[in-house]
Design a protein around this motif. Structure first.
Motif, mmCIF file in Angstrom:
data_model
loop_
_atom_site.group_PDB
_atom_site.id
_atom_site.type_symbol
_atom_site.label_atom_id
_atom_site.label_comp_id
_atom_site.label_asym_id
_atom_site.label_seq_id
_atom_site.Cartn_x
_atom_site.Cartn_y
_atom_site.Cartn_z
ATOM 1 N N GLY A 63 -1.753 -16.473 -3.744
ATOM 2 C CA GLY A 63 -1.471 -16.041 -2.370
ATOM 3 C C GLY A 63 -1.956 -16.995 -1.300
ATOM 4 O O GLY A 63 -2.276 -16.560 -0.185
ATOM 5 N N LYS A 64 -1.995 -18.284 -1.584
ATOM 6 C CA LYS A 64 -2.469 -19.269 -0.615
ATOM 7 C C LYS A 64 -1.340 -20.108 -0.021
ATOM 8 O O LYS A 64 -1.575 -20.902 0.888
ATOM 9 N N ALA A 65 -0.127 -19.953 -0.537
ATOM 10 C CA ALA A 65 0.999 -20.770 -0.076
ATOM 11 C C ALA A 65 1.633 -20.160 1.174
ATOM 12 O O ALA A 65 1.739 -18.943 1.311
ATOM 13 N N VAL A 66 2.078 -21.016 2.071
ATOM 14 C CA VAL A 66 2.728 -20.584 3.314
ATOM 15 C C VAL A 66 4.175 -20.212 3.035
ATOM 16 O O VAL A 66 4.878 -20.906 2.292
ATOM 17 N N TYR A 67 4.630 -19.105 3.626
ATOM 18 C CA TYR A 67 6.034 -18.687 3.501
ATOM 19 C C TYR A 67 6.826 -19.373 4.608
ATOM 20 O O TYR A 67 6.473 -19.281 5.784
ATOM 21 N N ALA A 68 7.926 -20.049 4.242
ATOM 22 C CA ALA A 68 8.644 -20.896 5.199
ATOM 23 C C ALA A 68 9.994 -20.350 5.634
ATOM 24 O O ALA A 68 10.639 -20.934 6.496
ATOM 25 N N HIS A 69 10.445 -19.228 5.061
ATOM 26 C CA HIS A 69 11.767 -18.718 5.406
ATOM 27 C C HIS A 69 11.696 -17.747 6.586
ATOM 28 O O HIS A 69 10.622 -17.462 7.115
ATOM 29 N N LYS A 70 12.875 -17.244 6.996
ATOM 30 C CA LYS A 70 12.955 -16.384 8.177
ATOM 31 C C LYS A 70 13.622 -15.051 7.841
ATOM 32 O O LYS A 70 14.167 -14.875 6.762
ATOM 33 N N ASN A 71 13.544 -14.136 8.830
ATOM 34 C CA ASN A 71 14.217 -12.828 8.746
ATOM 35 C C ASN A 71 13.801 -12.041 7.499
ATOM 36 O O ASN A 71 14.632 -11.393 6.854
ATOM 37 N N SER A 96 3.744 1.072 -1.509
ATOM 38 C CA SER A 96 4.364 -0.237 -1.306
ATOM 39 C C SER A 96 5.003 -0.748 -2.593
ATOM 40 O O SER A 96 6.059 -1.391 -2.558
ATOM 41 N N LYS A 97 4.400 -0.466 -3.738
ATOM 42 C CA LYS A 97 4.994 -0.860 -5.014
ATOM 43 C C LYS A 97 6.354 -0.178 -5.214
ATOM 44 O O LYS A 97 7.334 -0.810 -5.622
ATOM 45 N N GLU A 98 6.399 1.125 -4.926
ATOM 46 C CA GLU A 98 7.652 1.863 -5.067
ATOM 47 C C GLU A 98 8.716 1.325 -4.113
ATOM 48 O O GLU A 98 9.885 1.183 -4.477
ATOM 49 N N ILE A 99 8.310 0.999 -2.886
ATOM 50 C CA ILE A 99 9.249 0.468 -1.895
ATOM 51 C C ILE A 99 9.814 -0.872 -2.363
ATOM 52 O O ILE A 99 11.026 -1.118 -2.297
ATOM 53 N N ILE A 100 8.939 -1.748 -2.842
ATOM 54 C CA ILE A 100 9.392 -3.068 -3.292
ATOM 55 C C ILE A 100 10.337 -2.929 -4.485
ATOM 56 O O ILE A 100 11.382 -3.589 -4.547
ATOM 57 N N ASP A 101 9.975 -2.072 -5.430
ATOM 58 C CA ASP A 101 10.830 -1.870 -6.603
ATOM 59 C C ASP A 101 12.203 -1.333 -6.209
ATOM 60 O O ASP A 101 13.231 -1.773 -6.737
ATOM 61 N N ARG A 102 12.229 -0.409 -5.263
ATOM 62 C CA ARG A 102 13.497 0.163 -4.824
ATOM 63 C C ARG A 102 14.325 -0.841 -4.045
ATOM 64 O O ARG A 102 15.548 -0.890 -4.175
ATOM 65 N N LEU A 103 13.656 -1.653 -3.241
ATOM 66 C CA LEU A 103 14.380 -2.674 -2.479
ATOM 67 C C LEU A 103 15.039 -3.690 -3.389
ATOM 68 O O LEU A 103 16.123 -4.202 -3.098
ATOM 69 N N GLN A 104 14.390 -4.000 -4.511
ATOM 70 C CA GLN A 104 14.956 -4.953 -5.459
ATOM 71 C C GLN A 104 16.196 -4.394 -6.160
ATOM 72 O O GLN A 104 16.994 -5.146 -6.709
ATOM 73 N N ARG A 110 16.049 -7.651 -0.259
ATOM 74 C CA ARG A 110 15.396 -8.240 0.902
ATOM 75 C C ARG A 110 14.403 -9.310 0.457
ATOM 76 O O ARG A 110 13.821 -9.239 -0.620
ATOM 77 N N HIS A 111 14.210 -10.306 1.321
ATOM 78 C CA HIS A 111 13.139 -11.273 1.109
ATOM 79 C C HIS A 111 11.846 -10.617 1.589
ATOM 80 O O HIS A 111 11.726 -10.223 2.746
ATOM 81 N N ILE A 112 10.877 -10.500 0.684
ATOM 82 C CA ILE A 112 9.676 -9.711 0.957
ATOM 83 C C ILE A 112 8.434 -10.598 0.891
ATOM 84 O O ILE A 112 8.278 -11.410 -0.014
ATOM 85 N N VAL A 113 7.547 -10.406 1.878
ATOM 86 C CA VAL A 113 6.233 -11.036 1.873
ATOM 87 C C VAL A 113 5.199 -9.909 1.840
ATOM 88 O O VAL A 113 5.188 -9.040 2.712
ATOM 89 N N VAL A 135 8.637 -11.519 -4.903
ATOM 90 C CA VAL A 135 7.828 -11.253 -3.719
ATOM 91 C C VAL A 135 6.905 -12.442 -3.483
ATOM 92 O O VAL A 135 6.298 -12.963 -4.423
ATOM 93 N N HIS A 136 6.831 -12.873 -2.223
ATOM 94 C CA HIS A 136 5.878 -13.929 -1.865
ATOM 95 C C HIS A 136 4.575 -13.253 -1.439
ATOM 96 O O HIS A 136 4.557 -12.469 -0.494
ATOM 97 N N PHE A 137 3.505 -13.560 -2.119
ATOM 98 C CA PHE A 137 2.219 -12.908 -1.891
ATOM 99 C C PHE A 137 1.324 -13.764 -1.002
ATOM 100 O O PHE A 137 1.221 -14.983 -1.203
ATOM 101 N N ILE A 138 0.690 -13.113 -0.011
ATOM 102 C CA ILE A 138 -0.299 -13.767 0.841
ATOM 103 C C ILE A 138 -1.613 -13.006 0.694
ATOM 104 O O ILE A 138 -1.666 -11.803 0.975
#
Length: 330
Positions: free
Chosen positions: A106-114, A125-133, A139-142, A158-161
């Motif tokens: 979780g140390k990398a910078v996310y470079a995309h938008k929207n 949040s786990k349930e939300i991410i699983d359902r979104l997938q 969706r692109h998720i951070v 998922v991009h983790f920070i």
């Protein structure tokens, strides 16, 4: 000019500098062997080809120096060029491993938008991410969380920070200024008041980075709902209140909790939405508009007037300019 090139070279990543040195020595030795043995290496390109094959220790044998000077040059190339190439590939592999570890930790910078920013790792949040997938267009998720030590989704969906979500350093890594939506979940490992204060603090920090960011905030205590709205929340989810309402209905109607969950599940084809009242609908009654919308597979269930919602109002109810429609739309 040369000084500028030198400074750019010194400031370049280590892998680039090593590769540059390897290319320089291969080109130098390739050109030198051409001038030493022009009959064996008729062009500079043949000399560079021999230098590449020699430095990489492949040794095809299609070109080989015949003179003592050429062979001495070859020995020097093996010691110098092969060393640089080996160092290049070692550092390239190390950089790849470091980059992978940086992403996982979780140390990398996310470079995309929207993208969608979700704060807090928990069952919700786990349930939300699983359902979104599972949605047709994922969706692109951070995901931002300070308790996790590595990405819970190693397959990179998922991009983790890793970090506190109210700190500017963390929000910059998540590229919040270019995000489309943010969901701030409540930390239920803390007491409810402290969890709400933490959620509101995170909301303030995010709105400071991007005032136009659409923020959905989970609040546990009723007293903090007004503070979340003052802080700029576009939508407040009162988890305890919603859960209590479902529980209360379940006491009177068996199985209603499952029905409500099924109704609100977008994967079942139903989406509970709010629609504006069109100009041509203002003269219609609730009954007439409900029949009209059904032709487009839109089920009208109520009217929203400011903060007040009326479910299944009288059929002769008419609409005002500021009214909104509560519908279930496919």
């Amino acid at each position: 000019m040369l000084q500028q090139i030198y400074y750019k070279y010194v400031e370049a990543p280590l892998v680039v500098r090593i590769l540059g040195m390897a290319v320089f020595f291969i080109t130098l030795f390739g050109a030198a062997v051409h001038f030493i043995e022009p009959q064996t290496f008729p062009t500079i390109f043949e000399g560079i080809w021999w230098a590449v094959v020699t430095a990489s220790t492949v040794g095809f044998g299609d070109y080989a120096p015949k003179t003592v000077a050429g062979r001495v040059l070859g020995i020097g190339l093996i010691f110098i060029g092969a060393g640089f190439l080996s160092a290049y590939f070692i550092n390239l592999a190390a950089a790849a491993v470091t980059s992978q570890n940086t992403l996982r930790e979780g140390k990398a910078v996310y470079a995309h938008k929207n993208h969608l920013v979700i704060v807090g790792w928990n069952e919700r949040s786990k349930e939300i991410i699983d359902r979104l997938q599972e949605m047709p267009v994922p969706r692109h998720i951070v995901l931002i969380d300070d308790s996790l030590r590595e990405n819970p989704y190693p397959e990179k969906v998922v991009h983790f920070i890793q970090g506190a979500p109210y700190k500017d350093e963390t929000l910059k890594k998540a590229n919040v200024k270019d995000a489309a939506t943010a969901l701030i979940t409540s930390d239920q490992n803390k007491n409810e008041v402290y969890a709400d204060m933490n959620a509101i603090l995170t909301l303030v920090a995010m709105k400071g980075c991007q005032p136009s960011l659409y923020c959905v905030v989970e609040i546990l205590t009723t007293d903090q709902v007004i503070n979340a709205k003052r802080a700029g929340a576009d939508e407040v989810i009162e988890t305890n209140r919603h859960a209590s309402s479902i529980m209360l209905n379940s006491l009177y109607f068996d199985g209603i909790s499952h029905t409500i969950t099924h109704l609100l599940d977008p994967l079942n084809g139903g989406h509970l939405k709010v629609m504006s009242v069109k100009e041509e609908w203002k003269q219609l009654s609730f009954r007439e508009l409900a029949s009209l919308l059904l032709q487009d597979r839109i089920l009208l269930i109520g009217i929203k007037q400011g903060e007040k919602a009326s479910i299944n109002p009288p059929l002769d109810t008419t609409f005002n300019s500021n009214d909104e429609l509560l519908v279930i739309k496919h």
